[in-house]
Design a protein around this motif. Structure first.
Motif, PDB file in Angstrom:
ATOM      1  N   SER A   1       0.856  -1.185   0.000  1.00  0.00           N
ATOM      2  CA  SER A   1       0.000   0.000   0.000  1.00  0.00           C
ATOM      3  C   SER A   1       0.893   1.236   0.000  1.00  0.00           C
ATOM      4  O   SER A   1       1.810   1.353   0.798  1.00  0.00           O
ATOM      5  N   CYS A   2       0.628   2.152  -0.884  1.00  0.00           N
ATOM      6  CA  CYS A   2       1.525   3.277  -1.134  1.00  0.00           C
ATOM      7  C   CYS A   2       1.706   4.202   0.071  1.00  0.00           C
ATOM      8  O   CYS A   2       2.811   4.576   0.405  1.00  0.00           O
ATOM      9  N   ALA A   3       0.633   4.589   0.721  1.00  0.00           N
ATOM     10  CA  ALA A   3       0.750   5.533   1.827  1.00  0.00           C
ATOM     11  C   ALA A   3       1.449   4.905   3.025  1.00  0.00           C
ATOM     12  O   ALA A   3       2.201   5.568   3.732  1.00  0.00           O
TER      13      ALA A   3
ATOM     14  N   TRP B   1      -5.660  -2.360  -5.546  1.00  0.00           N
ATOM     15  CA  TRP B   1      -6.712  -1.749  -4.737  1.00  0.00           C
ATOM     16  C   TRP B   1      -6.802  -2.249  -3.306  1.00  0.00           C
ATOM     17  O   TRP B   1      -7.200  -1.492  -2.433  1.00  0.00           O
ATOM     18  N   PRO B   2      -6.456  -3.514  -2.955  1.00  0.00           N
ATOM     19  CA  PRO B   2      -6.493  -3.883  -1.536  1.00  0.00           C
ATOM     20  C   PRO B   2      -5.485  -3.083  -0.690  1.00  0.00           C
ATOM     21  O   PRO B   2      -5.638  -2.980   0.526  1.00  0.00           O
TER      22      PRO B   2
ATOM     23  N   VAL C   1      -5.603  -1.352   3.373  1.00  0.00           N
ATOM     24  CA  VAL C   1      -4.542  -1.328   4.384  1.00  0.00           C
ATOM     25  C   VAL C   1      -4.250   0.104   4.801  1.00  0.00           C
ATOM     26  O   VAL C   1      -4.089   0.395   5.996  1.00  0.00           O
ATOM     27  N   ASP C   2      -4.199   1.017   3.854  1.00  0.00           N
ATOM     28  CA  ASP C   2      -3.921   2.419   4.171  1.00  0.00           C
ATOM     29  C   ASP C   2      -5.006   3.029   5.044  1.00  0.00           C
ATOM     30  O   ASP C   2      -4.726   3.780   5.968  1.00  0.00           O
TER      31      ASP C   2
ATOM     32  N   VAL D   1      -7.049   1.358   7.081  1.00  0.00           N
ATOM     33  CA  VAL D   1      -7.031   0.704   8.392  1.00  0.00           C
ATOM     34  C   VAL D   1      -5.902   1.256   9.260  1.00  0.00           C
ATOM     35  O   VAL D   1      -6.097   1.507  10.452  1.00  0.00           O
ATOM     36  N   THR D   2      -4.737   1.469   8.686  1.00  0.00           N
ATOM     37  CA  THR D   2      -3.610   1.985   9.464  1.00  0.00           C
ATOM     38  C   THR D   2      -3.687   3.486   9.673  1.00  0.00           C
ATOM     39  O   THR D   2      -2.995   4.023  10.533  1.00  0.00           O
ATOM     40  N   GLY D   3      -4.494   4.185   8.875  1.00  0.00           N
ATOM     41  CA  GLY D   3      -4.606   5.637   8.989  1.00  0.00           C
ATOM     42  C   GLY D   3      -3.555   6.374   8.179  1.00  0.00           C
ATOM     43  O   GLY D   3      -3.488   7.600   8.200  1.00  0.00           O
ATOM     44  N   ALA D   4      -2.730   5.646   7.456  1.00  0.00           N
ATOM     45  CA  ALA D   4      -1.648   6.276   6.690  1.00  0.00           C
ATOM     46  C   ALA D   4      -2.171   7.078   5.508  1.00  0.00           C
ATOM     47  O   ALA D   4      -1.467   7.948   4.984  1.00  0.00           O
TER      48      ALA D   4
END
Length: 75
Positions: free
Chosen positions: A20-22, A59-60, A64-65, A67-70
């Protein structure tokens, strides 16, 4: 030897494309990004470039981004 090197490179390429990029490129996630705003407070801003990259690449990773808040911009 050459086959194991190719398999390792292939596995790393898949792992990089599924990230996930962020979360990977966004840096440390602050407490502001982790906590939801209380009712009456403005919503957190989303990093649009990271969201677009997540949607286009894998897209998944956007899940992740979020959920983690990133995915949210730091204050």
């Amino acid at each position: 030897m050459k086959k194991s090197l190719i398999k390792t490179a292939f596995a790393l390429a898949i792992l990089a494309s599924m990230s996930s990029c962020a979360t990977v490129l966004g840096g440390r996630v602050t407490e502001y990004q982790r906590t939801k705003p209380v009712p009456g407070k403005p919503a957190r801003e989303i990093r649009s470039a990271a969201l677009i990259a997540d949607v286009l690449l894998f897209w998944p990773g956007a899940i992740v981004d979020f959920v983690t808040g990133a995915i949210y911009r730091p204050q």
